[in-house]
Scaffold this motif. Structure first.
Motif, PDB file in Angstrom:
ATOM      1  N   SER A  31      18.232 -30.851  16.707  1.00 25.07           N
ATOM      2  CA  SER A  31      18.638 -29.443  16.702  1.00 25.07           C
ATOM      3  C   SER A  31      19.486 -29.150  15.462  1.00 25.07           C
ATOM      4  N   TYR A  41      17.025 -23.260  16.156  1.00 28.99           N
ATOM      5  CA  TYR A  41      16.794 -23.048  17.584  1.00 28.99           C
ATOM      6  C   TYR A  41      15.631 -22.099  17.871  1.00 28.99           C
ATOM      7  N   THR A 131      15.764 -27.310  23.028  1.00 25.05           N
ATOM      8  CA  THR A 131      16.240 -25.956  23.309  1.00 25.05           C
ATOM      9  C   THR A 131      15.634 -24.959  22.336  1.00 25.05           C
TER      10      THR A 131
END
Length: 144
Positions: A31, A41, A131
């Protein structure tokens, strides 16, 4: 009767994929604020890995044509997710049509993003805890 948790199912799936030869990465690590950032993201594609695959699988194709293919794969052409998924599936299975300049003029070429004939030429990656936040527009950088 004992119940199985979501975490246990995830661990079983990851173990199975690794036994098939997939490399494992934790999504937190790749990430934007992770140890080895590979994405933002709002990005669902690991662009550097896709670019590397295009380069590896299409060594005789010009860099401009490869960048054109990358842009086509990453572009959403419709607000309809089904249409976009069908387009992406076509790119996976049939390759990406591009035009390439040659000494004799412009000709059509196919850029492949998956090697179905020699699967060992592909990179297989299993990522968990990936995510995605669509709050902001993607800031994809196409150039190296």
């Amino acid at each position: 009767m004992a119940s199985i948790t979501e975490n246990q199912i995830e661990e079983i799936a990851l173990g199975y994929l690794q036994s098939l030869g997939y490399e494992y990465l934790n999504g937190v690590n790749i990430s934007p604020d992770g140890e080895h950032p590979e994405r933002q993201y709002n990005e669902v594609v690991l662009v550097t890995r896709l670019r590397d695959a295009i380069d590896k699988l299409n060594p005789k194709i010009s860099q401009d044509a490869k960048e054109d293919a990358l842009k086509k794969v990453l572009r959403t052409e419709s607000p309809n997710a089904l249409i976009n998924n069908e387009n992406f599936h076509r790119y996976l299975t049939d390759g990406v049509d591009v035009e390439m300049r040659t000494e004799s003029g412009i000709r059509g070429e196919k850029i492949y993003i998956v090697d179905f004939e020699s699967p060992e030429n592909n990179e297989f990656l299993a990522v968990n805890q990936f995510t995605v936040s669509m709050a902001a527009e993607p800031q994809v950088k196409y150039g190296k």
